[in-house]
Design a protein around this motif. Sequence first.
Motif: not given
Length: 361
Positions: A109-114
Amino acid sequence: MALASREIRHSIDIQRLDQFVQGNGSIILMLSAQVCAIILSTTGRVLRTGASTIDRNAVGTSEIVFFMMAISAVLTWVYAWLAKIPEAPLGRKSTRPLLIIRGVLGTFGIWGFYFSLRYLDVAEATMINFIAPMLAILLVNTVTGRQTSPGYLLAGFVSIIGAVLALKPWSVHPTNTLSEQVVAIVMALVGVLGGAGAYVIISVLGEDSHPVTTVSYFNTICTVMNGVAMIVQGRKGFILPSISLQWSLIFAMGLTSFAMQCLSTASLTWDRDPGRALNVVYTQIVFSMMADKLVWHISPDVWKYGGAILVLSSAVFVAIKKPHQQYTLVENELEDVEQSQLSREPVQTYGHDQTGTIAET
């Protein structure tokens, strides 16, 4: 007499201020958490686009997330030790598999966002990420066999339409190629799926895991997974910070991430009803548009305003209609993204409400 009168007025003012803070503390804390979330998103985009260097050397996604979450993980472990959190650091045996899965999904989740921040504006990436909580409701209802109300289905559809309007897929961003924009949107959607999956696991955990334990698992697993990704990339694949300013920004992101988690958790435990505080989360959309304007001088057009209104309206509808015990936001994450639940054992339980952040899912 005049001095006594001034002292009385001063005492009354202090009492009024104290009453205001006591009555609105949860909102103040959650609003502060959302400011932290936007600082994270904005700083992340500065690093991903290389805007902090003259030759525009961008920092890799895994590198940003690795160092940011490593700092946050250390601070979380130290806090758990100092606060003597029950059953920290590993939590109960029965919850560990789910905590690991939650950490893995949250990492995606956080990797895709950044990653998406390399080519999308902060407001665009934020609006896409707000689809995650609504998708999570659909997934939870599917897993548990509960019927999803037509209102939730409509809200999810409207939020997707809003994100499409804000992204304007028919018009490529001036600084992007078509392929870059498509990849950014796909990665943002990967982040949505990861975040939604993390919310589902949080719902399954219920009150079987202390909020700090859940967050520490997420931070640690996120650090390990991105560290492995950096090793797999090899030295040639590393895109580390090239100047002291970039290192300073990453360090600040680690501190801000920890602060956001603390503020969110404190907000949800301020009073019995977390609903008022959770509704404040949706100000993140407004803050993201302000950040785009102030930092990159990007003025929202009518499409982005229309998309923001649709996404915001859908999110608020879901927040109002959703039972308190199912509240989630986003971790980023988070949440966004983030921090909640523990123990169904009859001996001891840790009541709390579920949360996350858009920036940390």
